[in-house]
Design a protein around this motif. Structure first.
Motif, PDB file in Angstrom:
ATOM      1  N   ILE A 127       0.838  -1.117   0.076  1.00  0.00           N
ATOM      2  CA  ILE A 127      -0.036   0.137   0.039  1.00  0.00           C
ATOM      3  C   ILE A 127       0.857   1.363   0.048  1.00  0.00           C
ATOM      4  O   ILE A 127       0.500   2.329  -0.529  1.00  0.00           O
ATOM      5  CB  ILE A 127      -0.947   0.129   1.037  1.00  0.00           C
ATOM      6  CG1 ILE A 127      -0.228   0.131   2.388  1.00  0.00           C
ATOM      7  CG2 ILE A 127      -1.852  -1.024   1.101  1.00  0.00           C
ATOM      8  CD1 ILE A 127      -1.043   0.445   3.651  1.00  0.00           C
ATOM      9  N   TYR A 128       2.041   1.125   0.523  1.00  0.00           N
ATOM     10  CA  TYR A 128       3.052   2.429   0.668  1.00  0.00           C
ATOM     11  C   TYR A 128       4.049   2.156  -0.662  1.00  0.00           C
ATOM     12  O   TYR A 128       4.445   3.454  -1.076  1.00  0.00           O
ATOM     13  CB  TYR A 128       3.988   2.241   1.785  1.00  0.00           C
ATOM     14  CG  TYR A 128       2.952   2.157   2.960  1.00  0.00           C
ATOM     15  CD1 TYR A 128       2.227   3.677   3.291  1.00  0.00           C
ATOM     16  CD2 TYR A 128       3.129   1.387   3.976  1.00  0.00           C
ATOM     17  CE1 TYR A 128       1.504   3.656   4.566  1.00  0.00           C
ATOM     18  CE2 TYR A 128       2.241   1.559   5.242  1.00  0.00           C
ATOM     19  CZ  TYR A 128       1.478   2.654   5.440  1.00  0.00           C
ATOM     20  OH  TYR A 128       0.661   2.917   6.368  1.00  0.00           O
ATOM     21  N   ALA A 129       4.154   0.863  -1.236  1.00  0.00           N
ATOM     22  CA  ALA A 129       5.117   0.773  -2.409  1.00  0.00           C
ATOM     23  C   ALA A 129       4.233   0.321  -3.660  1.00  0.00           C
ATOM     24  O   ALA A 129       4.816  -0.529  -4.199  1.00  0.00           O
ATOM     25  CB  ALA A 129       6.218  -0.337  -1.974  1.00  0.00           C
ATOM     26  N   LEU A 130       3.121   0.772  -3.718  1.00  0.00           N
ATOM     27  CA  LEU A 130       1.986   0.383  -5.003  1.00  0.00           C
ATOM     28  C   LEU A 130       3.061   0.523  -6.178  1.00  0.00           C
ATOM     29  O   LEU A 130       3.277   1.465  -6.626  1.00  0.00           O
ATOM     30  CB  LEU A 130       1.250   1.267  -4.676  1.00  0.00           C
ATOM     31  CG  LEU A 130      -0.133   0.624  -5.678  1.00  0.00           C
ATOM     32  CD1 LEU A 130      -0.564  -0.458  -4.787  1.00  0.00           C
ATOM     33  CD2 LEU A 130      -1.473   1.612  -5.694  1.00  0.00           C
ATOM     34  N   PRO A 131       3.091  -0.732  -6.741  1.00  0.00           N
ATOM     35  CA  PRO A 131       3.849  -0.952  -8.126  1.00  0.00           C
ATOM     36  C   PRO A 131       2.906  -0.472  -9.313  1.00  0.00           C
ATOM     37  O   PRO A 131       3.337  -0.198 -10.418  1.00  0.00           O
ATOM     38  CB  PRO A 131       4.050  -2.276  -8.357  1.00  0.00           C
ATOM     39  CG  PRO A 131       2.899  -3.137  -7.505  1.00  0.00           C
ATOM     40  CD  PRO A 131       2.625  -2.295  -6.444  1.00  0.00           C
ATOM     41  N   THR A 132       1.604  -0.041  -9.263  1.00  0.00           N
ATOM     42  CA  THR A 132       0.821   0.297 -10.201  1.00  0.00           C
ATOM     43  C   THR A 132       0.595   1.627 -10.378  1.00  0.00           C
ATOM     44  O   THR A 132      -0.323   2.235 -11.460  1.00  0.00           O
ATOM     45  CB  THR A 132      -0.806  -0.424  -9.927  1.00  0.00           C
ATOM     46  OG1 THR A 132      -1.243  -0.278  -8.788  1.00  0.00           O
ATOM     47  CG2 THR A 132      -0.489  -1.804 -10.338  1.00  0.00           C
TER      48      THR A 132
END
Length: 1356
Positions: free
Chosen positions: A1028-1033
């Motif tokens: 949720i903090y490192a969202l790839p999208t």
């Protein structure tokens, strides 16, 4: 062997032919491989039908033919051949006839059979009607050309051909459509469909009324005028398509009159060489002596004898072909079928129009032609280079928008010259309008017009067979002939050239046959024979009744015995053309010189009476209250007789004067009939073309150009032009870039169009008008959100900054458009916004996307408009507009209309190459924004838009299939959005998509140890993990953001997150131990013993509060805290509170009874029946309309936690793969959550309250930032408000802040596509303040993220 003409003395004095020799027979030998001398000089090899010539044959001796031949027909002397000696190869001294089965059946290039009167196709496949096309779709129009030619008749055709041969880039604009022989109308119904009527309908003494009806691009244009009416033609080829083909140079007396410029009147013979140039191209010839006699010509000859004018009778040269073979420009021609259809269009391929000569030649030399383009006015280019030619494009059914067709004009730049060849009505109209709009010129524009003294009359019901009614398929044994073949030329009989005239016989086309019969039967204005006997009157009456009952083609009827008279004389040249309400008004103030007209009528009456007929003045003349009809309008932009604008509009070579002096515009030249200053007393096209040749030659010499004389050879009209124009390389860098971009777009557009043609694909098109308000502000309008557009709209409306576009959308291959993921079509038209410098703008080859998936918002389809546009100031801008159709339209027809009729507009600077990648939907974001606003479709315009929807295709089946495919796709996409709650569920995908920003953990060994790096600890909520903090999208996530702000980021994944162990009965209270363990690891194992700032979200924040409140996590480890949505006082939103409290059995216990202790947020098509049933039931889960979606994982997440986001804040990739970021929840945890959210405080596993005074005291000295999304559907914003109040009341001197973020819900504050600018900054500011001090100022790193912001890639 010798060639023997048809008047050899082998005919006996009694008219019979010499008998053939016996027993020898002869076989015709083809003339292939040799030049054969014919009636018209040396013919090209094989130029006659089957290789024969018209006047003679090559013969050789052969074996006797056992088949007897019939005797020759007596009285004919049409065919001869050389007599052969017995020795092969020797030349015979005598001639004899070669008998034929029937007359003309074996004539070389003779009259065509019934089947060849109409060309069905130009290819070998007889089942497909395929015709050449020299013109291009307007979608392929360039922004500028060296030369623009207006019109495609004789003047325009000459200019186009000659200028193309100089190597200049040439554009031809023609109002009508392109039609080839085989496509012209034949019957009345087809002809009426091609009729356009306009002008001032003023019969008799009535004032008249302006009318405009029919097809404005129709082939036949009837222009009503006061005093006289005019008929002209529209079409590629102009009036040459429907004239009578008569090539008759003006007499020297007329050319020597005072009205002509000194350069011509003092030397009339100076035009001779230009007449010869025209003749070399058009190859006019007289009707052959050895072709069938034509009754109408023979009758005129007889009438000339009665009038004692037999010496003045002659056959006229005409541009009709009487032999097969290529013409002077390389276009294959056919012999005439003698249909008499010249004035509605000859379908047999024998008419030498400008289409098959000058225009075909221009095409072969690289000229580009565009049809359905009605030029309206010309103006000087604002940068001083050349001219702008403004035109109304009638294509794509744009005429349904009557208010816009002539208001929102398209334009093209002529860099060097404009040649006006639109005709004697259209050219003065264009000049008048141009003058009114600021192009200064002579006051003589529209003056001194003439009808060329045209008179039409009929010798009705004569004693002779005339056969003057055209037939689409005539018999070669009873031909009508070309419209005009004979003339009584009385031009040189008097000293005064004004007394000269010509009388020509004519033919009425089949389309007018029944109309003519009706009118002649009524006989208005008739002069009956005076001395007929009772028998003669009885015979005349029988003939009349025969035509009435048996039709105009009854052989013995009155109509078939009617002679048509076409007279050219001299009128008073007093007609004027003016503009009334921007429409041309034609007034003939002195149509005819009355004494002269009476004299001609007397001659016609005498000629008619001599053959027993009744003279009938033009029926139209009587019907319209004594008004004639002219097919030869001239004047209106006349050459000045004194070389100044006081007496004319142009000088002697057609250059337009800048006023009333002798100065002219450079490169603004008139080349059509409007320059002729007086009636010619003859058919004018030869003179029009000769003057055009003269004007073009003068321009070419002045410019130092050279007209190539290279032969074309045989043209392949279905291939590519042999020669290309010489394109000069631009000097300025911007011009070079624009040229390269234009060539790239042209290449791609040509590829699309040609592919569709090659595949014979069906297409679909429509035209759209949208209007609204766009605010020009190049500083403050950057954000791409509804609020910004609405603000710009309101501002623009208050400042009257109106905007409008008039665009045609064309999908050339519907199947490709539907199948392609971008659903592309091509845009062409105009955009106007007066507040933007350069307006109006020309739109060429723009891109339209129909219901394209919006990657920035889930479940959203956009209709997008992307195009570069060029202003009249030569500035190029970019237009991006999109209509948003999302879940808000579900089951809401009014909202559906609003969504599909509202366009959010951004206008930006053009960047070179920004449109190179057609798949880059965000290319427009890279440029500087200049204006924003909103445009709408008005209901009336929408109705017009529906009328413009037109399928295209090679046949009716293709069109039907194309329309069905397009409408099916449109309906399917529309209904999928409109009926969103009932559409099939979207299950988790098996493949990854949209992973554009992979941010994997780096591990502690790679942690940076620089002194300026601060530590940051982040805690995710329940059922989620570090993603949720490192969202790839999304391109810019929270970890990216804080790392570039100078923080070393640690993210814990605890036991109630997205882990397998989460299925065990762990709770938030248990998860506090994981948080402590992580903090201890950072302090002890990694050696970071200083306090650490912590960011916690939702139930991760609750778990963190449990650890702090019960002392498990030492408060002195924590530097500060940012809590997202909640900290120690969870309060469910209304819907969650209902779920927690409703029913006799709690929901967690009910679910546990039915499906077990674990609820997964993910699902699949192969899930259990209970889960699949639940998935279907969740369709009914109450949601605001704008939040409706069909994602099964999203539904399940909303059931267990509540809706975790505003859908508009997520992009499609995130929403589509939400199952990858959510795990699930065990029933033990869910039960505790329900209890805590209902009570409003955190608890331990025994449901004991942890927010005791002792626990809260442990928070002393810790700065807090508490924030909530205003639209949070999981926890009410009161959750943070209550905690804030408790902290402030307990620790009055504490550092506490609270913020409510509008437009955001729960998790979208971290996972939203715009969280990087709406949420992250205020969190970072607090973190910086606590970690780095009050005076710290963050300096933006110069990295790829900054560049993404600068380029607009993140401005969603």
């Amino acid at each position: 062997m010798d060639y023997l003409s048809a008047n050899e003395n082998s005919v006996h004095t009694n008219g019979t032919l010499s008998p053939p020799p016996t027993p020898a027979h002869h076989e015709i030998e083809s003339g292939v491989g040799m030049g054969i001398q014919g009636n018209n000089g040396l013919l090209p090899n094989g130029s006659g039908k089957n290789g024969f010539t018209n006047g003679g044959y090559i013969a050789r001796e052969s074996t006797p033919d056992p088949t007897p031949r019939p005797s020759p027909t007596p009285g004919r002397s049409d065919r001869f051949t050389a007599n052969m000696t017995k020795e092969p190869g020797t030349i015979a001294p005598h001639s004899h006839e070669i008998p034929a089965y029937n007359i003309h059946e074996e004539d070389a290039g003779g009259p065509q059979s019934h089947s060849k009167a109409n060309i069905r196709t130009y290819t070998d496949n007889a089942h497909k009607a395929v015709f050449p096309r020299l013109s291009k779709p307007v979608e392929l129009l360039r922004s500028s050309y060296d030369v623009v030619v207006i019109g495609s008749g004789y003047g325009g055709g000459v200019a186009a051909s000659r200028m193309a041969r100089t190597g200049e880039t040439v554009c031809v604009l023609e109002r009508g459509r392109e039609k080839w022989p085989g496509e012209y109308p034949t019957g009345m119904a087809d002809s009426i469909n091609e009729l356009h009527v306009s002008g001032n309908l003023a019969p008799g003494v009535l004032q008249g009324k302006m009318v405009d009806g029919g097809d404005p691009t129709g082939m036949y244009h009837l222009i009503f005028g006061k005093g006289q009416n005019v008929v002209v033609a529209n079409g590629l080829g102009g009036t040459s398509l429907i004239n009578a083909n008569v090539f008759m140079p003006a007499d020297k007396g007329t050319l020597g009159m005072k009205a002509w410029p000194k350069e011509i009147r003092d030397d009339p013979h100076s035009l001779d060489k230009y007449y010869q140039k025209v003749e070399d191209v058009l190859e006019p010839e007289e009707y052959p002596d050895d072709w069938p006699k034509l009754p109408k010509m023979e009758l005129l000859k007889k009438q000339a004898k009665h009038l004692k004018l037999e010496k003045d009778f002659k056959k006229v040269k005409q541009t009709t072909r009487f032999k097969s073979g290529p013409n002077s420009c390389g276009v294959e021609m056919k012999p005439s079928a003698l249909t008499g259809q010249d004035t509605t269009g000859v379908n047999d391929g024998s008419k030498t129009t400008t289409l098959v000569t000058y225009l075909a030649d221009a095409w072969n030399w690289g000229a580009e032609m565009f049809c359905e383009c009605e030029v309206r006015h010309i103006q000087k280019a604002k940068n001083g280079e050349g001219y702008l030619v403004f035109f109304a494009w009638h294509g794509r059914n744009r005429g349904h928008f009557k208010a816009n067709l002539h208001g929102d004009l398209m334009w093209v730049r002529a860099k060097k010259a404009v040649f006006l060849g639109a005709g004697a009505v259209a050219t003065p109209e264009i000049l008048l309008r141009s003058k009114a709009l600021g192009l200064h010129m002579s006051n003589m524009v529209g003056q001194n017009m003439s009808g060329n003294g045209d008179i039409l009359a009929f010798g009705y019901n004569t004693d002779e067979q005339v056969n003057g009614i055209g037939r689409a398929y005539p018999s070669p044994y009873n031909p009508i002939g070309p419209t005009i073949t004979g003339v009584i030329d009385c031009r040189n009989k008097t000293a005064n050239p004004l007394d000269g005239f010509v009388i020509e016989e004519g033919a009425v086309p089949h389309a007018l046959a029944y109309f003519l019969q009706t009118m002649l039967d009524l006989m208005p204005g008739s002069t009956a024979p005076k001395n007929d006997t009772i028998i003669e009157r009885s015979q005349a009456a029988l003939a009349r009744y025969g035509s009435r009952f048996l039709g105009p083609y009854f052989k013995s009827g009155a109509i078939e015995r009617t002679q048509v008279y076409l007279v050219m004389s001299h009128d008073s040249n007093q007609a004027i053309l003016t503009l009334e309400d921007d429409k041309p008004k034609l007034e003939f103030l002195g149509v005819g010189r009355s004494d002269h007209v009476k004299k001609i009528n007397a001659i016609l009456a005498k000629a008619t009476e001599a053959v027993g007929g009744t003279l009938v003045q033009n029926p139209f003349f009587a019907l319209m209250g004594q008004q004639q009809v002219s097919v030869h309008p001239i004047g209106g932009a006349c050459m000045a007789k004194d070389g100044t604008g006081m007496t004319g509009v142009t000088n002697h070579v057609g250059e337009v004067f800048t006023g009333n002096e002798d100065k002219t515009y450079e490169g603004l030249i008139v080349t059509d009939a409007s320059v002729i200053p007086t009636a010619l007393g003859a058919n004018p096209f030869a003179t029009i073309a000769a003057l055009a040749e003269r004007s073009v030659e003068a321009y070419v010499k002045k410019r130092g150009l050279t007209i190539s004389t290279q032969s074309n050879g045989l043209l392949n009209l279905f291939g590519q032009p042999t020669n290309a124009p010489k394109r000069c390389h631009a000097i300025r860098k911007r011009d070079r870039m624009n040229s390269l971009e234009e060539q790239g777009s042209l290449t791609e557009a040509h590829r699309v169009i040609q592919t569709a043609v090659d595949l014979r694909a069906g297409g679909m098109g429509f035209t759209e008008v949208m209007s609204g308000f766009v605010h020009f502000d190049d500083e403050n309008l950057k954000d791409d959100n509804r609020q910004t557009y609405e603000l710009a709209f309101r501002t623009a409306k208050s400042l009257c900054e109106s905007a409008r576009f008039f665009l045609s959308v064309q999908a050339f291959n519907t199947r490709s458009t539907v199948a392609d993921h971008q659903h592309r079509a091509m845009l062409t038209g105009t955009f106007a916004c007066p507040s933007i410098p350069g307006s109006p703008f020309m739109v060429r080859r723009g891109e339209f996307n129909l219901f394209i998936a919006d990657g920035k918002a889930p479940g959203t389809r956009n209709l997008t408009y992307d195009f570069d546009m060029t202003g009249v100031n030569d500035r190029k801008l970019h237009f991006h507009g999109y209509k948003v159709v999302d879940s808000s339209v579900a089951l809401a027809p009014v909202q559906f209309w609003k969504s599909t009729s509202t366009l959010y507009v951004t206008i930006s600077e053009h960047l070179p190459g920004m449109c190179d990648d057609l798949d880059d939907e965000d290319a427009w974001r890279k440029a500087k924004v200049l204006a924003k606003g909103i445009m709408h479709i008005k209901p009336a315009d929408f109705l017009s838009e529906i009328l413009t929807m037109t399928p295209t295709g090679s046949n009716i089946l293709k069109k039907v299939a194309s329309a069905a495919s397009f409408l099916t796709y449109f309906t399917r996409k529309s209904m999928k959005l409109f009926l969103a709650p009932m559409t099939p569920l979207q299950y988790p995908s098996q493949t990854y998509s949209g992973y554009i920003n992979n941010t994997p953990p780096q591990g502690p060994t790679r942690s940076l140890r620089r002194t300026n790096i601060k530590n940051l600890f982040m805690i995710p909520g329940a059922a989620v993990d570090h993603q949720i903090y490192a969202l790839p999208t999304i391109p810019y996530n929270a970890v990216n953001y804080f790392r570039r702000a100078g923080y070393r980021v640690f993210v814990t994944v605890h036991r109630i997150g997205q882990l397998m162990v989460a299925e065990h009965p762990y709770t938030t209270f248990d998860a506090r131990l994981d948080i402590k363990a992580c903090l201890k690891y950072i302090r002890e194992d990694l050696g970071y013993e200083e306090k650490i700032y912590t960011i916690a979200h939702c139930m991760g924040s609750v778990a963190f509060s449990c650890g702090l409140l019960d002392g498990t996590i030492p408060a002195d480890w924590i530097l500060g805290v940012t809590c997202s949505q909640v900290f120690m006082n969870p309060i469910w939103n209304t819907l969650n509170l209902v779920k927690a409290r409703i029913g006799p059995i709690p929901m967690d216990r009910l679910y546990k009874m039915l499906a077990g202790t674990w609820f997964s947020c993910s699902t699949s098509r192969d899930d259990s029946y209970v889960q699949k049933g639940l998935n279907q039931l969740l369709r009914l889960y109450p949601q605001p309309r704008r939040e409706i979606c069909n994602n099964a994982a999203c539904h399940r997440t909303s059931l267990v936690f509540g809706r975790c986001w505003n859908h508009k804040n997520l992009n499609e990739a995130t929403h589509r793969q939400i199952d990858r970021f959510f795990g699930g929840v065990n029933m033990t945890l869910l039960n505790l959550l329900m209890k805590m959210g209902s009570e409003g405080y955190v608890m331990d596993n025994d449901y004991e309250q942890l927010t005791t005074d002792e626990g809260i005291e442990r928070l002393r000295g810790i700065p807090f930032l508490l924030w909530s999304g205003r639209d949070n559907a999981v926890l009410t914003p009161e959750s943070t408000e209550k905690t804030y109040e408790i902290l402030c009341d307990t620790f009055p001197d504490g550092e506490y802040q609270r913020k409510v973020v509008p437009g955001y819900g729960h998790l979208d504050g971290w996972m939203g596509r715009n969280a990087w600018k709406d949420v992250y900054p205020f969190v970072r500011e607090e973190v910086d303040r606590v970690c780095r001090g009050e005076t710290y100022k963050f300096k933006e790193p110069d990295d790829r993220f900054k560049q993404m912001v600068v380029d607009g890639e993140l401005l969603y």
